[in-house]
Design an enzyme around this catalytic site. Structure first.
Site, short mmCIF file in Angstrom:
data_model
loop_
_atom_site.label_atom_id
_atom_site.label_comp_id
_atom_site.label_asym_id
_atom_site.label_seq_id
_atom_site.Cartn_x
_atom_site.Cartn_y
_atom_site.Cartn_z
N HIS A 167 45.90 15.83 -1.85
CA HIS A 167 45.15 14.62 -2.28
C HIS A 167 45.11 14.51 -3.81
O HIS A 167 44.17 13.90 -4.34
CB HIS A 167 43.72 14.63 -1.72
CG HIS A 167 43.64 14.96 -0.27
ND1 HIS A 167 43.66 14.00 0.72
CD2 HIS A 167 43.58 16.16 0.38
CE1 HIS A 167 43.58 14.59 1.91
NE2 HIS A 167 43.55 15.90 1.73
N SER A 288 56.40 4.56 -28.98
CA SER A 288 55.89 3.20 -28.81
C SER A 288 56.03 2.47 -30.14
O SER A 288 55.86 3.07 -31.20
CB SER A 288 54.42 3.24 -28.39
OG SER A 288 53.79 2.03 -28.72
N LYS A 294 52.25 7.95 -29.15
CA LYS A 294 52.81 8.00 -27.81
C LYS A 294 54.15 8.73 -27.72
O LYS A 294 54.98 8.66 -28.62
CB LYS A 294 53.01 6.57 -27.29
CG LYS A 294 51.72 5.79 -27.20
CD LYS A 294 51.08 5.88 -25.85
CE LYS A 294 51.74 4.91 -24.91
NZ LYS A 294 51.12 4.95 -23.60
N GLU A 301 60.15 7.62 -15.47
CA GLU A 301 59.67 6.40 -14.80
C GLU A 301 60.84 5.64 -14.16
O GLU A 301 60.72 5.10 -13.07
CB GLU A 301 58.94 5.51 -15.81
CG GLU A 301 57.64 6.13 -16.31
CD GLU A 301 57.15 5.44 -17.57
OE1 GLU A 301 56.67 4.31 -17.49
OE2 GLU A 301 57.26 6.05 -18.66
#
Ligand code: ARG
Length: 469
Positions: A167, A288, A294, A301
Site C-alpha cells: 500500500h 527546470s 529541480k 517518467e
C-alpha cells in the site's frame, strides 16, 4: 485529380495498368499507399524475393540465368536503398512494388518473371513475419541487457536495507538488492514471452500465393528453410490472413511495458527529495527553466508513459483484426505502422531503463533510516513470540499491536521500547527479543528460499546470472 487516360493509368501503375483505364484519384492514392511506413521492410522484402527466385529456378519455373540476374539486381536495389539513393514512389503504393519496379528498370525482362507463383498477399505476410521475428529477438536481447544492469546493482546492494512496501506504506525491511532482483524475474518472463511468440510465428507464409496456393510446382519447404523458418504454414488461407503473430508480439511488448512502467514509477518516487533513496546523475535528469533547485526524472517518467503507446498499439491492431473475414483485406495494411511504432517505443524505454539502473547511486543511510521508521519489525516481534513463547500467531499479533502502540506513545522504534514496558504487556518476554528487533536482524533472518536475507540475495543474483545472462 484523376488523370483520365489509359496511358496515365499504365504509368501510374505498371502492375495492373492493363486492366485499368483511369489513374487513381489523388486521395485514393493517399489512403492506399503504405510506402512511407513499409519501406522499413525493404531488407525482408528483398530476402523473401531472393529465396523465391532461387526456388523458382530450382523447380525449373525460372531459368537459372533469369534467377541469377534477379538476385544480382535485388542486391543492387538493396545497396541503393541503403545508401539513400533509392527514389521511393507513392504511385507504386508499397515496398513490394517499389522494389520490383526498380528491379525492372535495372535488369529488364527477368524482373517481370519474379512475381510468378506469388502474390503481394503472401509476400507481405512473409516480410512482416520476418520483421516481427527480428523485433522479438531485438526486444529479448535488450531485456537481457536490462537484467544484466539490475543484477549488477543488486549484487552491489545485496545487504543495503530499505523499507519494503505494501500500500506504499512501510511494511517490512528488505534489501535493495532483493527489490531489484524482483524486476530481473519480471523481465525474465517478458523475455520468455517474446521467445514463445517467436517460436510460434516461425512458419513461412510464402507460397500461399494470393490465398489458395498455386498451380506452379513450387517448393515451400525450400523457401521456408532459406528464410530461417521452421516449416511452411500448413494452410494457404491462414498464411495470408492472420496477424496473430504481430498481436502476440504486441502483447508481450505491452506486458514488458507494464513492468517497465512500475520500475520507472519507483525511480520517480525514490529520487524525489521526500524519499531521497537514489540519485540519478545529470546525464539522466533535466533541470527546470524556472525552478533552479529541480532535478527532474524525465526519462523515468517517459519510460512510465511508454505503456500508453503499447496498450494503444495492441488494442488498435486487435480492433482492426477483429471480425475481418478470411482472407486478406486491406485493413491489414494497418498492422505495420502500429507494430513499428510500438517496437521503437519499447526499445527506447528498455534502453533508458538500462541506462538509469546503471547510472543510479544509492543513499544507503537514508534508505536504512527510512526502513526503521513505521515499526517495520513488528512482524519480527510477533514471530518471536510464536517461536519462543509458543503463542498462537493471532495472540502474538495482538500483543505486538499493543507494544507498537506503546512505542508510538513513547515516540520511539519498537527496538527502543524498554523491556519493562514490554513485560507489562506480555510478562514472558525477555531480553533475547532485542536480537530480532533491528532492521538488520530482520532482513538477516529472512533466509527462506526467495527471501530477502543478504545471503539469499547473493545466491539469487548468482543463479540469475546463470539463468538469464
Ligand atoms: N501493402 C499491402 C499491405 O501492407 C500489401 C499487400 C497488398 N495486397 C493486396 N491484395 N492489395 O497489406
Amino acid at each position: 485529380m484523376a488523370k483520365k487516360s489509359k496511358k496515365a493509368a499504365a504509368e501510374a501503375n505498371p502492375m495492373w495498368g492493363g486492366r485499368f483505364g483511369v489513374a487513381p484519384d489523388a486521395i485514393m492514392q493517399k489512403i492506399n499507399a503504405s510506402i512511407d511506413v513499409d519501406k522499413r521492410l525493404y531488407a525482408e522484402d528483398i530476402a523473401g524475393s531472393i529465396a523465391h527466385a532461387r526456388m523458382l529456378a530450382k523447380q525449373g519455373i525460372l531459368t537459372a540465368n533469369d534467377a541469377r540476374r534477379i538476385v544480382e539486381g535485388l542486391g543492387k536495389v538493396k545497396a541503393e536503398i541503403e545508401r539513400g539513393a533509392f527514389a521511393f514512389r507513392t504511385a507504386l503504393e508499397d515496398i513490394h512494388m517499389n522494389v520490383e519496379s526498380r528491379l525492372a528498370e535495372l535488369i529488364g525482362e527477368p524482373a517481370k518473371r519474379l512475381h510468378t507463383a506469388r502474390s503481394r498477399n503472401d509476400q507481405v505476410a512473409t516480410d512482416f513475419r520476418l520483421w516481427v521475428r527480428g523485433a522479438c529477438d531485438r526486444a529479448e536481447a535488450a531485456l537481457r541487457e536490462l537484467q544484466r544492469a539490475l543484477i549488477d546493482k543488486a549484487e552491489k546492494h545485496a545487504g543495503t536495507i530499505m523499507p519494503g512496501f505494501t500500500h506504499l506504506q512501510p511494511a517490512q525491511p528488505v534489501t535493495f538488492g532483493h527489490h531489484l532482483m524482483a524486476y530481473v524475474e519480471m523481465f525474465g518472463r517478458d523475455r520468455g514471452r517474446f521467445a514463445d511468440a517467436r517460436k510460434r510465428m516461425n512458419e513461412s507464409p510464402l507460397g500461399s500465393a494470393a490465398l489458395a496456393g498455386t498451380s506452379f510446382p513450387i517448393d515451400r519447404h525450400f523457401t521456408a528453410q532459406a528464410l530461417g523458418f521452421d516449416r511452411p504454414m500448413a494452410n494457404s488461407l491462414d498464411g495470408v490472413s492472420d496477424r496473430d503473430f504481430a498481436l502476440e508480439f504486441l502483447s508481450a511488448a505491452m506486458l514488458a511495458s507494464i513492468h517497465l512502467s512500475r520500475l520507472a514509477e519507483e525511480l520517480v518516487i525514490w529520487c524525489g527529495p521526500q524519499f531521497g533513496f537514489v540519485r540519478l546523475s545529470d546525464a539522466w535528469t533535466t533541470g527546470s527553466s524556472i525552478m533552479p533547485q529541480k532535478r527532474n526524472p524525465d526519462a523515468a517518467e517517459l519510460v512510465r508513459a511508454t505503456a500508453g503507446r503499447l496498450f494503444g498499439a495492441l488494442i488498435g491492431l486487435a480492433t482492426v483484426m477483429k471480425g475481418l473475414p478470411l482472407t486478406y483485406s486491406k485493413d491489414m495494411q494497418e498492422d505495420k505502422a502500429r507494430s513499428f511504432a510500438a517496437a521503437d517505443a519499447l526499445m527506447l524505454a528498455i534502453a533508458a531503463a538500462t541506462g538509469m539502473i546503471d547510472d543510479l547511486s544509492v543513499d544507503e543511510a537514508r534508505m536504512k533510516a527510512s526502513a526503521s521508521a513505521g515499526f517495520t519489525t513488528a512482524t519480527d516481534l510477533a514471530d518471536w513470540l510464536v517461536k519462543e513463547l509458543n503463542m498462537p500467531f493471532r495472540e502474538a499479533h495482538h500483543a505486538t499491536g499493543r507494544i507498537v502502540r506503546r512505542a508510538e506513545e513513547l515516540g520511539v522504534d519498537i527496538a527502543e521500547v524498554p523491556l519493562a514496558d514490554m513485560k507489562a504487556i506480555e510478562k514472558r518476554i525477555d531480553a533475547r527479543v532485542f536480537a530480532v528487533l533491528g532492521v538488520e536482524n530482520s532482513v538477516k533472518s529472512r533466509t527462506s528460499f526467495g527471501g530477502t536475507a543478504p545471503a539469499q540475495v547473493r545466491k539469487a543474483a548468482k543463479a540469475a546470472r546463470r539463468r538469464f545472462l
